[in-house]
Design a protein around this motif. Structure first.
Motif, PDB file in Angstrom:
ATOM      1  N   LEU A  40       0.731  -1.037  -0.082  1.00 12.41           N
ATOM      2  CA  LEU A  40       0.175  -0.017   0.190  1.00 12.41           C
ATOM      3  C   LEU A  40       0.799   1.309   0.043  1.00 12.41           C
ATOM      4  N   GLN A  43       2.213   1.936  -3.383  1.00 14.95           N
ATOM      5  CA  GLN A  43       1.243   2.342  -4.360  1.00 14.95           C
ATOM      6  C   GLN A  43       0.914   3.996  -4.021  1.00 14.95           C
ATOM      7  N   ALA A  44       0.929   4.175  -2.703  1.00 13.54           N
ATOM      8  CA  ALA A  44       0.732   5.704  -2.418  1.00 13.54           C
ATOM      9  C   ALA A  44       1.869   6.501  -2.813  1.00 13.54           C
ATOM     10  N   ASP A  47       1.021   7.024  -6.688  1.00 12.13           N
ATOM     11  CA  ASP A  47      -0.041   7.853  -6.814  1.00 12.13           C
ATOM     12  C   ASP A  47       0.411   9.414  -6.503  1.00 12.13           C
ATOM     13  N   GLY A  55      -5.378  10.556  -2.670  1.00 12.85           N
ATOM     14  CA  GLY A  55      -5.446   9.201  -2.982  1.00 12.85           C
ATOM     15  C   GLY A  55      -3.945   8.659  -2.386  1.00 12.85           C
ATOM     16  N   ARG A  58      -4.663   8.641   1.338  1.00 14.06           N
ATOM     17  CA  ARG A  58      -5.740   7.578   1.712  1.00 14.06           C
ATOM     18  C   ARG A  58      -4.843   6.248   1.928  1.00 14.06           C
ATOM     19  N   LEU A  59      -4.067   6.048   0.926  1.00 13.81           N
ATOM     20  CA  LEU A  59      -3.458   4.556   0.901  1.00 13.81           C
ATOM     21  C   LEU A  59      -2.457   4.384   2.198  1.00 13.81           C
ATOM     22  N   LYS A  62      -4.308   3.802   5.205  1.00  7.63           N
ATOM     23  CA  LYS A  62      -4.534   2.314   5.221  1.00  7.63           C
ATOM     24  C   LYS A  62      -3.260   1.485   5.620  1.00  7.63           C
ATOM     25  N   CYS A  73       6.298   5.237   5.946  1.00 10.38           N
ATOM     26  CA  CYS A  73       5.000   5.621   5.697  1.00 10.38           C
ATOM     27  C   CYS A  73       4.669   6.643   6.641  1.00 10.38           C
TER      28      CYS A  73
END
Length: 167
Positions: A40, A43-44, A47, A55, A58-59, A62, A73
Protein backbone atom coordinates in the motif's frame (compact mmCIF):
# COMPACT_ATOMS: atom_id res chain seq x y z
CA UNK A 1 -5.82 -50.60 45.18
CA UNK A 2 -4.89 -48.11 42.52
CA UNK A 3 -6.96 -45.00 42.36
CA UNK A 4 -6.93 -43.32 39.00
CA UNK A 5 -7.28 -39.62 39.18
CA UNK A 6 -8.09 -37.33 36.37
CA UNK A 7 -5.03 -35.48 35.14
CA UNK A 8 -5.27 -31.84 36.09
CA UNK A 9 -2.92 -29.74 33.98
CA UNK A 10 -0.81 -27.14 35.70
CA UNK A 11 -2.55 -23.74 35.45
CA UNK A 12 0.76 -21.88 35.05
CA UNK A 13 1.83 -24.09 32.16
CA UNK A 14 -1.55 -23.67 30.49
CA UNK A 15 -1.29 -19.89 30.79
CA UNK A 16 2.27 -19.92 29.41
CA UNK A 17 1.15 -22.03 26.46
CA UNK A 18 -1.82 -19.73 25.77
CA UNK A 19 0.45 -16.70 25.90
CA UNK A 20 3.00 -18.33 23.59
CA UNK A 21 0.29 -19.22 21.06
CA UNK A 22 -1.11 -15.67 21.18
CA UNK A 23 2.36 -14.20 20.61
CA UNK A 24 2.96 -16.56 17.70
CA UNK A 25 -0.38 -15.59 16.16
CA UNK A 26 0.31 -11.87 16.66
CA UNK A 27 3.75 -12.21 15.04
CA UNK A 28 2.26 -14.01 12.03
CA UNK A 29 -0.35 -11.26 11.70
CA UNK A 30 2.34 -8.55 11.98
CA UNK A 31 4.40 -10.19 9.27
CA UNK A 32 1.38 -10.47 6.98
CA UNK A 33 0.31 -6.90 7.75
CA UNK A 34 3.81 -5.51 7.23
CA UNK A 35 3.91 -6.97 3.72
CA UNK A 36 0.46 -5.65 2.83
CA UNK A 37 1.31 -2.27 4.35
CA UNK A 38 4.49 -2.07 2.28
CA UNK A 39 2.50 -2.72 -0.92
CA UNK A 40 0.00 0.00 0.00
CA UNK A 41 2.86 2.38 0.83
CA UNK A 42 4.52 1.79 -2.55
CA UNK A 43 1.20 2.40 -4.31
CA UNK A 44 0.74 5.58 -2.26
CA UNK A 45 4.17 6.79 -3.41
CA UNK A 46 3.25 6.06 -7.04
CA UNK A 47 -0.05 7.93 -6.64
CA UNK A 48 1.79 10.88 -5.10
CA UNK A 49 4.26 11.01 -8.00
CA UNK A 50 1.39 11.06 -10.49
CA UNK A 51 -0.30 13.92 -8.63
CA UNK A 52 -3.02 12.06 -6.75
CA UNK A 53 -2.15 13.46 -3.33
CA UNK A 54 -5.52 12.66 -1.66
CA UNK A 55 -5.33 9.10 -2.97
CA UNK A 56 -1.75 8.78 -1.78
CA UNK A 57 -2.71 9.99 1.70
CA UNK A 58 -5.66 7.60 1.83
CA UNK A 59 -3.49 4.59 0.90
CA UNK A 60 -0.76 5.61 3.33
CA UNK A 61 -3.30 5.85 6.15
CA UNK A 62 -4.56 2.35 5.26
CA UNK A 63 -0.97 1.09 5.38
CA UNK A 64 -0.55 2.61 8.84
CA UNK A 65 -3.75 0.93 10.01
CA UNK A 66 -2.33 -2.42 8.93
CA UNK A 67 1.14 -1.78 10.33
CA UNK A 68 1.39 1.17 12.75
CA UNK A 69 5.16 0.78 12.99
CA UNK A 70 5.88 1.61 9.35
CA UNK A 71 8.26 4.52 9.94
CA UNK A 72 8.78 5.47 6.30
CA UNK A 73 5.04 5.58 5.68
CA UNK A 74 4.50 7.71 8.78
CA UNK A 75 7.15 10.11 7.55
CA UNK A 76 5.54 10.15 4.11
CA UNK A 77 2.18 11.09 5.64
CA UNK A 78 3.90 13.82 7.63
CA UNK A 79 5.46 15.18 4.45
CA UNK A 80 2.08 15.24 2.69
CA UNK A 81 0.58 17.25 5.54
CA UNK A 82 3.62 19.54 5.77
CA UNK A 83 3.35 20.42 2.08
CA UNK A 84 -0.31 21.31 2.68
CA UNK A 85 0.76 23.60 5.60
CA UNK A 86 -1.07 21.32 8.03
CA UNK A 87 1.74 21.53 10.58
CA UNK A 88 -0.11 19.95 13.52
CA UNK A 89 -0.98 16.85 11.49
CA UNK A 90 2.50 16.78 9.99
CA UNK A 91 4.11 16.94 13.42
CA UNK A 92 1.86 14.13 14.65
CA UNK A 93 3.06 11.79 11.90
CA UNK A 94 6.70 12.92 12.13
CA UNK A 95 6.73 12.23 15.88
CA UNK A 96 5.26 8.77 15.31
CA UNK A 97 7.88 8.16 12.62
CA UNK A 98 10.58 9.38 14.98
CA UNK A 99 9.62 6.69 17.50
CA UNK A 100 10.30 4.10 14.79
CA UNK A 101 13.33 5.85 13.26
CA UNK A 102 14.89 7.77 16.17
CA UNK A 103 18.20 8.56 14.45
CA UNK A 104 16.89 9.24 10.95
CA UNK A 105 18.11 12.78 10.14
CA UNK A 106 15.30 13.74 7.77
CA UNK A 107 12.62 12.75 10.26
CA UNK A 108 14.30 14.89 12.93
CA UNK A 109 14.69 17.80 10.49
CA UNK A 110 11.04 17.53 9.46
CA UNK A 111 9.97 17.50 13.13
CA UNK A 112 11.91 20.75 13.55
CA UNK A 113 10.20 22.36 10.58
CA UNK A 114 6.76 21.27 11.80
CA UNK A 115 7.51 22.65 15.28
CA UNK A 116 8.57 25.92 13.67
CA UNK A 117 5.40 26.00 11.57
CA UNK A 118 3.43 25.78 14.81
CA UNK A 119 5.51 28.53 16.42
CA UNK A 120 7.23 26.10 18.80
CA UNK A 121 10.67 27.56 18.20
CA UNK A 122 12.43 26.11 21.27
CA UNK A 123 11.44 22.59 20.18
CA UNK A 124 12.49 23.38 16.62
CA UNK A 125 15.92 24.53 17.82
CA UNK A 126 16.31 21.36 19.91
CA UNK A 127 15.47 19.18 16.88
CA UNK A 128 17.76 21.17 14.56
CA UNK A 129 20.63 20.82 17.03
CA UNK A 130 20.02 17.07 17.18
CA UNK A 131 19.90 16.96 13.37
CA UNK A 132 23.26 18.75 13.22
CA UNK A 133 24.78 16.37 15.79
CA UNK A 134 23.60 13.27 13.93
CA UNK A 135 24.69 14.45 10.49
CA UNK A 136 28.10 15.57 11.77
CA UNK A 137 29.49 12.04 11.36
CA UNK A 138 27.84 11.48 7.96
CA UNK A 139 29.52 12.19 4.60
CA UNK A 140 29.85 15.97 4.37
CA UNK A 141 28.90 16.48 0.71
CA UNK A 142 25.60 14.66 1.05
CA UNK A 143 24.50 16.78 4.00
CA UNK A 144 26.21 20.13 3.31
CA UNK A 145 23.13 22.03 2.10
CA UNK A 146 20.77 20.59 4.71
CA UNK A 147 23.27 21.34 7.49
CA UNK A 148 23.65 24.92 6.24
CA UNK A 149 19.86 25.37 6.22
CA UNK A 150 19.54 23.83 9.69
CA UNK A 151 22.22 26.15 11.13
CA UNK A 152 20.57 29.17 9.49
CA UNK A 153 17.11 28.27 10.82
CA UNK A 154 18.38 27.47 14.32
CA UNK A 155 20.16 30.84 14.52
CA UNK A 156 17.11 32.69 13.20
CA UNK A 157 14.85 30.96 15.73
CA UNK A 158 17.30 31.72 18.55
CA UNK A 159 17.29 35.37 17.53
CA UNK A 160 13.47 35.47 17.47
CA UNK A 161 13.29 33.87 20.92
CA UNK A 162 15.88 36.32 22.29
CA UNK A 163 13.93 39.28 20.89
CA UNK A 164 10.71 37.92 22.46
CA UNK A 165 12.49 37.51 25.81
CA UNK A 166 13.69 41.13 25.71
CA UNK A 167 10.26 42.50 24.88
Amino acid sequence: IVVKTKHVPDAKKQEQRRRMLKEREAEALRTMNAGDAEQLFRQAQRDYRTGDVPGAARLARKAIQLYPGHGSCLSFLGMIHAKADQHADALHYFLLARKQLPREPWVIYNCAMAHAGLGQLAEAIRDLDQFLDITESRPKDEWREARRDARFCAEAYRKILAEKAEA
